[in-house]
Each structure stands twice: as structure tokens, then as C-alpha cells.
Design an enzyme around this catalytic site. Structure first.
Site, PDB file in Angstrom:
ATOM      1  N   ARG A  57       0.855  -1.194   0.000  1.00  0.00           N
ATOM      2  CA  ARG A  57       0.000   0.000   0.000  1.00  0.00           C
ATOM      3  C   ARG A  57       0.887   1.239   0.000  1.00  0.00           C
ATOM      4  NH1 ARG A  57      -1.735   0.590   6.416  1.00  0.00           N
ATOM      5  NH2 ARG A  57       0.367   0.291   7.187  1.00  0.00           N
ATOM      6  N   CYS A  88       2.090   5.947  -7.970  1.00  0.00           N
ATOM      7  CA  CYS A  88       2.869   6.995  -8.640  1.00  0.00           C
ATOM      8  C   CYS A  88       2.261   8.340  -8.250  1.00  0.00           C
ATOM      9  CB  CYS A  88       2.791   6.792 -10.148  1.00  0.00           C
ATOM     10  SG  CYS A  88       3.351   8.232 -11.064  1.00  0.00           S
ATOM     11  N   GLU A 127      -1.543   8.174   5.377  1.00  0.00           N
ATOM     12  CA  GLU A 127      -0.088   8.306   5.542  1.00  0.00           C
ATOM     13  C   GLU A 127       0.665   8.445   4.220  1.00  0.00           C
ATOM     14  OE1 GLU A 127       1.176   5.135   8.159  1.00  0.00           O
ATOM     15  OE2 GLU A 127       0.546   6.279   9.909  1.00  0.00           O
ATOM     16  N   CYS A 185       8.497   8.528  -6.446  1.00  0.00           N
ATOM     17  CA  CYS A 185       8.392   7.643  -7.609  1.00  0.00           C
ATOM     18  C   CYS A 185       9.347   8.146  -8.686  1.00  0.00           C
ATOM     19  CB  CYS A 185       6.948   7.648  -8.105  1.00  0.00           C
ATOM     20  SG  CYS A 185       6.711   6.752  -9.652  1.00  0.00           S
ATOM     21  N   GLU A 241      -4.355   8.073  15.098  1.00  0.00           N
ATOM     22  CA  GLU A 241      -4.073   6.662  15.402  1.00  0.00           C
ATOM     23  C   GLU A 241      -3.113   6.592  16.585  1.00  0.00           C
ATOM     24  OE1 GLU A 241      -2.451   4.271  12.262  1.00  0.00           O
ATOM     25  OE2 GLU A 241      -3.754   5.163  10.753  1.00  0.00           O
ATOM     26  N   TRP A 287       4.691  -4.166  14.380  1.00  0.00           N
ATOM     27  CA  TRP A 287       5.712  -3.958  13.351  1.00  0.00           C
ATOM     28  C   TRP A 287       7.058  -3.509  13.904  1.00  0.00           C
ATOM     29  CZ3 TRP A 287       6.623   1.241  13.897  1.00  0.00           C
ATOM     30  CH2 TRP A 287       5.550   2.043  14.339  1.00  0.00           C
ATOM     31  N   GLU A 341      -1.582  -7.400  10.026  1.00  0.00           N
ATOM     32  CA  GLU A 341      -1.949  -6.665  11.240  1.00  0.00           C
ATOM     33  C   GLU A 341      -2.895  -7.436  12.150  1.00  0.00           C
ATOM     34  OE1 GLU A 341      -2.981  -2.862   9.484  1.00  0.00           O
ATOM     35  OE2 GLU A 341      -0.945  -2.143   9.883  1.00  0.00           O
ATOM     36  N   PHE A 353      -2.277  -9.313  14.517  1.00  0.00           N
ATOM     37  CA  PHE A 353      -1.873  -9.307  15.936  1.00  0.00           C
ATOM     38  C   PHE A 353      -1.619  -7.898  16.470  1.00  0.00           C
ATOM     39  CE2 PHE A 353      -0.402 -13.531  14.389  1.00  0.00           C
ATOM     40  CZ  PHE A 353      -1.374 -14.274  15.064  1.00  0.00           C
ATOM     41  N   HIS A 354      -1.892  -6.890  15.636  1.00  0.00           N
ATOM     42  CA  HIS A 354      -1.730  -5.507  16.113  1.00  0.00           C
ATOM     43  C   HIS A 354      -2.762  -5.241  17.200  1.00  0.00           C
ATOM     44  CE1 HIS A 354      -1.653  -1.133  16.168  1.00  0.00           C
ATOM     45  NE2 HIS A 354      -0.594  -1.143  15.387  1.00  0.00           N
TER      46      HIS A 354
HETATM   47  C1  GAL Z   1      -0.234   3.167  10.637  1.00  0.00           C
HETATM   48  C2  GAL Z   1      -1.201   2.954   9.493  1.00  0.00           C
HETATM   49  C3  GAL Z   1      -2.330   2.019   9.874  1.00  0.00           C
HETATM   50  C4  GAL Z   1      -1.779   0.793  10.554  1.00  0.00           C
HETATM   51  C5  GAL Z   1      -0.951   1.222  11.731  1.00  0.00           C
HETATM   52  C6  GAL Z   1      -0.375   0.070  12.513  1.00  0.00           C
HETATM   53  O1  GAL Z   1       0.977   3.671  10.227  1.00  0.00           O
HETATM   54  O2  GAL Z   1      -1.768   4.184   9.098  1.00  0.00           O
HETATM   55  O3  GAL Z   1      -3.062   1.667   8.715  1.00  0.00           O
HETATM   56  O4  GAL Z   1      -1.006   0.074   9.648  1.00  0.00           O
HETATM   57  O5  GAL Z   1       0.127   1.995  11.286  1.00  0.00           O
HETATM   58  O6  GAL Z   1       0.368   0.537  13.617  1.00  0.00           O
END
Ligand code: GAL
Length: 667
Positions: free
Chosen positions: A112, A116, A151, A156, A306, A314, A354, A356-357
């Protein structure tokens, strides 16, 4: 800022499109949202594949139902445009949407945030999709705001972007002759004789032209801004009253956020600190600064779009937030100007990277979890703080100059600590010295900064590139009574990244009462020290040799061939004054210097008391947020009688704040 919204937003990214075959779960979501005191979700962020399953055929039925259900449940909707990820059919049929990397390879479908930036087809598809969304949901009473894409990031190198870069350069420089001059291309015989010879810098082409490197950053930042403008115009031509935001990121480098912020009505950002690692206080200082940068982009409250309710998925080590930290870190954002606490994500998906996020609702699907209780506590806290804090301004007396173009130029410069000049970290150290004392700070870049007269103190760490007449602005500011702190590696190059000729810091030697001579870089592990009347403070990494020209020497180098030479000076100029810090000082050294500056300028601090290490105070409106970033209970002596708005407790004298505790005090 957002019509119809009358208080803090609390909620997060909601992906009902992953659960369309489970109506029971979608029903349950509303019930759980109420239980968690959630009132707002962001919908449709990555939904393009469902919204337009094949080219030209839209399907909004599922989204109609989702938004209606949320509305009936009394939940606000932030509606996203889906340009952050494209459907597979589009990549298959229209290769130009796929980004080309710096190795000149075109990426395939997947991931994601990788479209371009130029593709006319993609911009047109985004325009059509956004218009269709706006026409369908313009008047829906649940929808309060647009969340443009997700984000934005990256660059490109495709032929379309290369051509767009050349067009941008032609517009900027007019003639190739001028470009050659401003880019100093006679160096290494890099003179261009045809615009077609100009290629974007990359490992495949050229990374040796520092002027070009900065221009490429400017161009890609501008390209992203025009992409956002296209998104914004397409929705606001239908729904002019619905504000737009785009979620930004921490320590973000790729694009100039001061410029991007002009293309949105409200700034929002995604905050993911690494708590409970080596140093919570340093992490808190870093994120406090990120929050303050976000507030400063438009000088108005922002939205925390967020954050994780527990852990991310991650980082190399995805640690859980310890008890207390969720409320503390959420209210840190509020203390620094956020009017929301939003999460990624509402509910954990069953698959994908994601799965397990952290999420408000886990795979067990209940509200009977520690994380759910933590989230509920934040929802209730926001309700309690509404009248005292929501939309309340922060009015700093201090401004730190933080400038993206300067940042790029410093990172490209081949001198000193090569590629590791640590501009952001250095700005953060200056910021931290004030933050620890409860002094509020604004950030400003060199373009947006038109009037500094409202500030008692302006700090310019490592202002390597001077652009937009910044030297004149600083000159006038100090002359008229302002106080300036400046450091090594300032006033060296102009906006083309060409060295200023003559004495440096360019245009400011009279203001500072010094001129710079040479820049020394120390090897790792090596050090020097600043010796002043009051103490001795460690120095590392960079030592600038300066010659005082009227300034009073307040501190000197302790060792090396420049032992005894000036390292810290003060100068009275016009009705104002300036300090110059010639070396990379330790945090302790900066704390000592700013401690004196705060006293001398009588800067407002949130709470008049000596705080234990790791406890900080931040003022917003009439409220003082006391935050304990340590895992120990701490004793805080208050300077008066207060009420903690979170639990209505009266606090006075010396009180104990819990490990990772937070109070919101009002007199
Ligand atoms: C952000 C992103 C979200 C999700 C999140 C996970 O950077 O906008 O879609 O991936 O991280 O922490």
C-alpha cells in the site's frame, strides 16, 4: 473546527468491510463502542477493492449500511478516501499507477502507500471515486470529516515523474543556464546542455549534487501536495463544509509537513511511541515534540488519529503498554493540543499482517479484557475533561525554528558527522530542556515564520540553511527586543544549498557577536567539555571554533588544541540579546543553560515547583497535566490547591503520583 462535533473524539480505524459476512459481529461492534465510550470511527481507509470491484462499477451498498448503523448507534464517522491502496484490477490494467523505485524498477501489485505521484490516470480515478463518495454521503448526518488517503509517503522515479520534475525545474529556474549556475554543475563536469539530461537523483543516476537533492525533495513534497489538493478539491467541491484531514507521521522526513498542512483543514497524526524501552522519559520528550509540531503546523488543536490501545505488530519488540501507560500517553496528546484519542484499530482482523496488532476488541470479541478496560478509562476521562480542555488553546512564549528544507540540506551535507548530523535529535534536546521544566513551545519553519514578535524566546538549533530572508527576520526580532539562542552549523548555505560567501552565520554575526571559523567532528567515544562559571558539561560529536566579535564568553572548551576558546557566548544587540552554543552539548548542559534562560526571561512554567526526574507538567488552557513517566510512585509538591479533574480529588501540598500516573489539575 469540525461542525456538529461538540467534544473530544474517541474511537479509531474501523474495518467493517473485513466482516461483511458476519452481521452479528457488526451489530455487536456498536454495543461494544458504547461500552468503551467510543464516539467516532474512521471508515473506508483501504476499501477501494470493495467500493469499485471492477473498473467503473461502484458498490456503495455495504458502506451505506455501515454508516447508517453507526449513525443509529450515535457514532460519528470520519470517511476516508481509499487512495492509500489500489485494487488489483487497476494495477493489472494501468501499469502507470505503480511506483518506480530508485533502482528504476517498476513495482508490482501489492502492499500500500505506493502509487505513482504523477500518474494522470490515478489522479483522475481518485477524483472520480472521491466525487462519488462525496455525492453519496455529503449530507449524511453521521459523516463529520474527510480522511484523505492514508499516511502519504515516498517518491516515484517513473518517466512521468521524471518529466514532471523537469517541468517543475523549468518553472523554477527558467533557463538551463540558471539551473547550471544554481546547481553548481561545473563541479565534476555535470553541466546540462539539454533538459532531457536531468534525471531525478537516485543510486542509478546521481547523488553528488546537493542542490539537486534538496530540489528533488521539494519537488516530491510539492507533488504530494498537489495530489492531496486533487483529493481535497474533489470532495470539497461537493461538500464544502466537511473539513479534510490527512494523517501524518512521527519524525517524518519525506515531505514538508508545514507545506502539506496548508492542504488540509485540520492536522491529524498517528503516534506510536516505543514505551518501556531504555528510557521512557526520552521517549515522552520525543513524542511531546511530535505532538507540538503537529499543533504548530496550523497553530490550532490537532487530532490524534491513530495510536495503539496496547501494542503494535511492526517493531522488532512489540511490548504491551504497562498499567497506567495507556491513559498517560493518551492524555499526553491531549495536553499538547489533541482534541481526540483515536486508535488503530477498533477490532483485530483474522488475517493479514496486522492480525496481531493491538485493537480495542481482540479475537475473543468481548469487552472483558485489560485493553478494553484501559480504552474505556480513556473514553471516560475525555468526557470528564471536555469542558475544561476541549478546543482550549496553548499559548507558548517560546518558538523553535524547525524547518524541513534545512533538515534535508543537513542530511545531505557531506561534512561533520557524515549522514548523522542528528538534526531532529538535536532539536529534541533543546525542546526537552524546556519540556522538562513545563515551558510550552511552538514550532515554526522559515517560510511560515513571518512574525516572531509575540515570542519571548526563539531557538534556532542548527539552522544550516537560511531561506526566506530568515536572517533578516531574526535580525529584526532581536533588534526589537527578542531573545535568540542559536547553535553551531547555522547560516552556512542559501536556499539553493550553495555556501554563503563571507562571514557566517550569514547575516547574523552582528546579532550574535561572533563569527564561525571551523567545524570539528569527534570520533565516537571522544569528548570535550564546556566549562562555565557554574559547571562543566559534556560535549560530543561536533565542536565549532568561533571568534567572538563583541560577544561575552560564558563558557570555553576544556581540552584539545582549542582548549580555553569560546564555546558559549552571550551578546546584547539592539533591544534584545542572543546566546550562541558552539558545540553539541549534553542534555545536562542544555538543561543548565535553559534553566538560566527561563529565569532570566521569566518564562511561564506550568507549575512553580521542583519536579522529580521523569515527572513533567504541561499546561493547556487553565489545566495542568502532571505526567509521571517513571515506573515508580513520585512525590510532587504543588504550588497551590487544585482539583484533579479525572477523579475530582482535591490535591494540595505534597502528593503522591502513581507509577505512569497522570493528573489533570485545575485551580
Ligand atoms: C499506521 C497505518 C495504519 C496501521 C498502523 C499500525 O501507520 O496508518 O493503517 O497500519 O500503522 O500501527
Amino acid at each position: 473546527m469540525i461542525p456538529r462535533v461538540t467534544g473530544f473524539l474517541h474511537g479509531g480505524d474501523y474495518n467493517p468491510d473485513q466482516w461483511l459476512d458476519r452481521p452479528d459481529i457488526l451489530e455487536k461492534d456498536i454495543e461494544l463502542m458504547h461500552a468503551a465510550h467510543v464516539n467516532c470511527v474512521s471508515v473506508g481507509i483501504f476499501s477501494w477493492a470493495l467500493l469499485e470491484p471492477e473498473e467503473g462499477r461502484y458498490d456503495f451498498k455495504w458502506l451505506d449500511e455501515v454508516i447508517d448503523r453507526l449513525y443509529k448507534g450515535g457514532i460519528y464517522v470520519i470517511l476516508a478516501t481509499p487512495s492509500g491502496a489500489r485494487p488489483a484490477w487497476m494495477a493489472q490494467q494501468h501499469e502507470e499507477v505503480l511506483r518506480v523505485n530508485g533502482q528504476h524498477q517498476r513495482m508490482h501489485f501489492g502492499h500500500r502507500h505506493n502509487h505513482c505521484l504523477t500518474s494522470p490516470y490515478y489522479r483522475e480515478k481518485v477524483r472520480q471515486m472521491n466525487t462519488a463518495l462525496a455525492q453519496r454521503y455529503a449530507d449524511h448526518p453521521a459523516v463529520i470529516m474527510w480522511h484523505l488517503s492514508n499516511e502519504y509517503s515516498g517518491q516515484c522515479h517513473c518517466p512521468l515523474c521524471q518529466q514532471a520534475f523537469r517541468d517543475w525545474l523549468k518553472e523554477k529556474y527558467g533557463t538551463l543556464e540558471n539551473l547550471n549556475k544554481k546547481w553548481w554543475t561545473t563541479f565534476w563536469s555535470h553541466r546540462y546542455t539539454d533538459w532531457a539530461q536531468v534525471e531525478a537523483p537516485s543510486p542509478m543516476t546521481d547523488t553528488s549534487n546537493l542542490s539537486m537533492l534538496v530540489d528533488w525533495q521539494r519537488f516530491t513534497s510539492w507533488q504530494c501536495k498537489t495530489f492531496i489538493d486533487n483529493e481535497r478539491e474533489s470532495v470539497q467541491s461537493v461538500t464544502p463544509k466537511l473539513p479534510c484531514t490527512a494523517n501524518l507521521m512521527e519524525r517524518f522526513w519525506d515531505y514538508d509537513y508545514f507545506s502539506l498542512a496548508e492542504s488540509m483543514d485540520i492536522v491529524s497524526w498517528d503516534s506510536y511511541p516505543e514505551w518501556h524501552n531504555a528510557d521512557n522519559v526520552a521517549e515522552a520528550a520525543d513524542f511531546a515534540m511530535n505532538h507540538d509540531i503537529m499543533r504548530s503546523l496550523k497553530k490550532q488543536p490537532f487530532l490524534l488519529m491513530e495510536s495503539t490501545p496496547s501494542q503494535v505488530n511492526w517493531k522488532p519488540h512489540n511490548k504491551l503498554k504497562r498499567p497506567g501507560m495507556h491513559l498517560l500517553s493518551s492524555l499526553q496528546a491531549v495536553a499538547h493540543g489533541s482534541d481526540s484519542v483515536q486508535y488503530f484499530q477498533w477490532r483485530k482482523g483474522r488475517g493479514g499482517v496486522e492480525m496481531f496488532h493491538g485493537a480495542v476488541v481482540g479475537h475473543d470479541g468481548t469487552g472483558d479484557t485489560r485493553v478494553f478496560r484501559d480504552v474505556t478509562q480513556v473514553g471516560m476521562a475525555l468526557e470528564k475533561l471536555q469542558s475544561a480542555v476541549w478546543q482550549k488553546p496553548i499559548k507558548p512564549e517560546v518558538c523553535i525554528l524547525f524547518d524541513w528544507e534545512n533538515r534535508w540540506a543537513i542530511d545531505f551535507a557531506q561534512t561533520g558527522q557524515m549522514g548523522n548530523m542528528r538534526y531532529f535529535d538535536t532539536v529534541n534536546m533543546h525542546y526537552r530542556a524546556l519540556w522538562e521544566k513545563g515551558v510550552s513551545v511552538d514550532f515554526c519553519d522559515m517560510r511560515a515564520c513571518t512574525d516572531l514578535s509575540g515570542y519571548k524566546l526563539v531557538i534556532a538549533p542548527m539552522l544550516f540553511m537560511l531561506r526566506n530572508g530568515m536572517e533578516d527576520k531574526l535580525h529584526a526580532y532581536v533588534e526589537n527586543g527578542g531573545a535568540l539562542v542559536m547553535t553551531y552549523f547555522s547560516g552556512v548555505v542559501d536556499e539553493y544549498n550553495l555556501a554563503y560567501l563571507g562571514e557566517t552565520p550569514h547575516g547574523l554575526t552582528d546579532v550574535l557577536g561572533i563569527k564561525t571559523l571551523e567545524l570539528d567532528a569527534l570520533y565516537p567515544g571522544q569528548g570535550n567539555a564546556l566549562v562555565t562559571e557554574n559547571g562543566r558539561y559534556e560535549i560530543g560529536e561536533l565542536c565549532e571554533l568561533i571568534a567572538p566579535q563583541g560577544a561575552k564568553v560564558l563558557g570555553t572548551y576544556e581540552s584539545d588544541f582549542y582548549a580555553g576558546d569560546a564555546a558559549f557566548t552571550h551578546h546584547a544587540f539592539g533591544k534584545g540579546q542572543s546566546w550562541y552554543i558552539a558545540a553539541k552539548l549534553s542534555q545536562e548542559g542544555l538543561n543548565a543553560i535553559y534553566g538560566d534562560v527561563i529565569k532570566q526571561l521569566n518564562l511561564a512554567v506550568a507549575l512553580q515547583t521542583k519536579l522529580p526526574a521523569g515527572v513533567v507538567t504541561t499546561r493547556r488552557g487553565e489545566c495542568i497535566f502532571v505526567q509521571n513517566y517513571t515506573d515508580q510512585a513520585q512525590r510532587v509538591t504543588l504550588d497551590g490547591a487544585y482539583t484533579n479533574l479525572l477523579n475530582d480529588e482535591a490535591l494540595q501540598g505534597t502528593c503522591t503520583i502513581a507509577p505512569f500516573g497522570v493528573w489533570v489539575l485545575k485551580k
